[in-house]
Design a protein around this motif. Structure first.
Motif, short mmCIF file in Angstrom:
data_model
loop_
_atom_site.label_atom_id
_atom_site.label_comp_id
_atom_site.label_asym_id
_atom_site.label_seq_id
_atom_site.Cartn_x
_atom_site.Cartn_y
_atom_site.Cartn_z
N VAL A 33 0.80 -1.23 -0.03
CA VAL A 33 0.11 0.22 0.04
C VAL A 33 0.84 1.20 0.22
CG1 VAL A 33 -1.64 1.35 1.08
CG2 VAL A 33 -1.89 -1.44 1.27
N CYS A 34 0.67 2.23 -1.18
CA CYS A 34 1.41 3.28 -1.06
C CYS A 34 0.55 4.41 -0.91
CB CYS A 34 2.32 3.37 -2.47
SG CYS A 34 3.31 1.91 -2.89
N ASP A 35 0.55 5.42 -0.13
CA ASP A 35 0.00 6.59 -0.01
C ASP A 35 0.60 7.64 -1.21
OD1 ASP A 35 2.26 7.96 1.10
OD2 ASP A 35 1.69 7.67 3.20
N ARG A 36 -0.13 8.74 -1.27
CA ARG A 36 -0.01 9.56 -2.33
C ARG A 36 1.50 10.32 -2.00
NH1 ARG A 36 -4.86 13.46 -3.53
NH2 ARG A 36 -4.79 13.73 -1.02
N GLU A 37 1.65 10.73 -0.68
CA GLU A 37 3.13 11.21 -0.29
C GLU A 37 4.10 10.50 -0.64
OE1 GLU A 37 0.45 10.89 1.88
OE2 GLU A 37 -0.12 12.86 2.34
N ARG A 38 4.03 9.25 -0.29
CA ARG A 38 5.23 8.33 -0.81
C ARG A 38 5.33 8.22 -2.36
NH1 ARG A 38 5.38 1.60 0.55
NH2 ARG A 38 6.86 1.18 -1.10
N LEU A 39 4.14 8.15 -3.31
CA LEU A 39 4.44 8.09 -4.57
C LEU A 39 5.08 9.45 -5.13
CD1 LEU A 39 1.15 6.38 -5.33
CD2 LEU A 39 3.38 5.50 -5.67
N MET A 40 4.63 10.57 -4.41
CA MET A 40 4.94 11.76 -5.04
C MET A 40 6.62 11.92 -4.57
SD MET A 40 3.84 15.63 -4.30
CE MET A 40 2.74 15.43 -5.75
N ARG A 41 7.14 11.30 -3.40
CA ARG A 41 8.37 11.27 -2.99
C ARG A 41 9.27 10.38 -3.99
NH1 ARG A 41 7.52 10.54 1.54
NH2 ARG A 41 7.92 8.25 1.82
N GLU A 42 8.61 9.06 -4.29
CA GLU A 42 9.39 8.16 -4.89
C GLU A 42 9.54 8.30 -6.40
OE1 GLU A 42 11.53 5.94 -3.38
OE2 GLU A 42 10.92 6.75 -1.14
N VAL A 43 8.36 8.71 -6.86
CA VAL A 43 8.18 8.81 -8.34
C VAL A 43 8.50 9.88 -8.95
CG1 VAL A 43 6.42 8.46 -10.47
CG2 VAL A 43 6.53 6.84 -8.35
N TRP A 44 7.85 11.04 -8.17
CA TRP A 44 8.33 12.46 -9.08
C TRP A 44 9.50 13.09 -8.31
CZ3 TRP A 44 3.56 10.41 -9.12
CH2 TRP A 44 2.53 10.68 -10.08
N GLY A 45 9.90 12.53 -7.12
CA GLY A 45 11.15 13.16 -6.48
C GLY A 45 10.99 14.26 -5.56
N TRP A 46 9.85 14.77 -5.38
CA TRP A 46 9.40 16.00 -4.67
C TRP A 46 9.05 15.48 -3.41
CZ3 TRP A 46 5.09 17.19 -8.75
CH2 TRP A 46 5.81 17.32 -9.81
N ASP A 47 9.39 16.25 -2.40
CA ASP A 47 8.86 16.11 -1.05
C ASP A 47 7.78 17.28 -0.57
OD1 ASP A 47 11.00 14.40 -0.01
OD2 ASP A 47 12.47 15.96 -0.13
N PHE A 48 7.40 17.92 -1.43
CA PHE A 48 6.01 18.78 -1.41
C PHE A 48 5.38 18.84 -2.84
CE2 PHE A 48 9.70 21.54 -2.69
CZ PHE A 48 9.31 22.35 -3.53
#
Length: 280
Positions: free
Chosen positions: A208-223
């Protein structure tokens, strides 16, 4: 003015190209900024220039298409609401040109769409016509620079040794080195972000991946705007699911995030009058 936390700059005023020509600029690449608001263009160009990019400006759709034809950019920052020819049509024509004679075999130029609209359907339309990402106005120019860097970094094909092995599950086959995806043998047309998102899911099945994790791991953004993840999930489902309205591969885990099921349960048979659970 449709940017936030920005200061006005004189860089790029009254010119088409604002970036320098030193080795650092050439290494980072060129960005074509398309916006009819001169203040937005000026601020964005200034931030990108100071970050080390060569920047060219266009104020409308026809000018953008001419600029892209004269010198192929490494990335386009494209406003949705342009006079005459809107950003969606500009993106369509850029993609059609890439599929035409003379550009086959070249990777598509990444496009980041700028939109002042909050409607998710407009974001979906941008992705539909070939945009790789979007930023909703008002936005921070610093965040836009980070997104440009991130998209360009992911647009460069990885070396075969670093790309990893082919990933397969549920009829999907993803080749990281060639950046190609097939479903049941038919190739899928995925954007950069859709490809990276699917690759991440295939590498982490059952988690289970939350949106914050996906944004950090896939997009490379912390915000950033977490709805970016939601829109891309919806778009990816439309390409890999047999029935996007009832997804079986990318499952929503309410209150927690998303889970990729590499061995989804068979779809329930449709019931007909006179039957119970599909049986007589």
């Amino acid at each position: 003015m449709a940017v936030s936390n920005a200061h006005s700059t004189d860089e790029g005023r009254g010119s088409v190209e604002t970036g320098g020509t030193d080795a650092r600029d050439r290494a980072l690449g060129s960005v074509l900024v398309v916006d009819d608001d001169p203040t937005v263009s000026e601020v964005v160009a200034g931030y990108l220039d100071r970050a080390g990019f060569t920047v060219r400006l266009a104020a409308d759709g026809p000018a953008a298409l001419r600029a892209a034809e004269e010198q192929r950019p490494d990335l386009v920052v494209l406003d949705l609401m342009l006079p005459g020819m809107d950003g969606l049509e500009v993106c369509r024509r850029l993609r059609a040109r890439e599929r035409g004679a003379g550009q086959q075999g070249l990777p598509p130029v990444p496009v980041i769409m700028l939109t002042a609209r909050g409607d998710e359907d407009d974001r979906i339309l941008g992705l539909e016509v070939g945009a790789d990402d979007y930023v909703t106005k008002p936005f921070s120019p610093r965040e836009l620079v980070l997104r440009v860097r991130s998209v360009l970094r992911r647009a460069v094909p990885a070396a075969p040794a670093a790309a990893g092995p082919r990933l397969t599950a549920a009829g999907l086959s993803l080749d990281p080195a060639a950046r190609r995806v097939t479903k049941d043998g038919a190739e899928l047309a995925l954007t950069l972000r859709e490809f990276d998102l699917l690759a991440y899911f295939l590498r982490h099945p059952g988690q289970v991946c939350d949106r914050e994790r996906l944004m950090r791991e896939v997009w490379g953004w912390d915000f950033g705007d977490l709805s970016t993840v939601t829109v891309h999930i919806r778009r990816l489902r439309g390409k890999i699911e047999d029935d996007p309205a009832s997804p079986r591969l990318i499952q929503t885990v309410w209150g927690a995030g998303y889970r990729f099921d590499s061995h989804p349960a068979p779809a329930a048979p449709a019931t007909t009058p006179g039957t119970v659970d599909g049986h007589e």
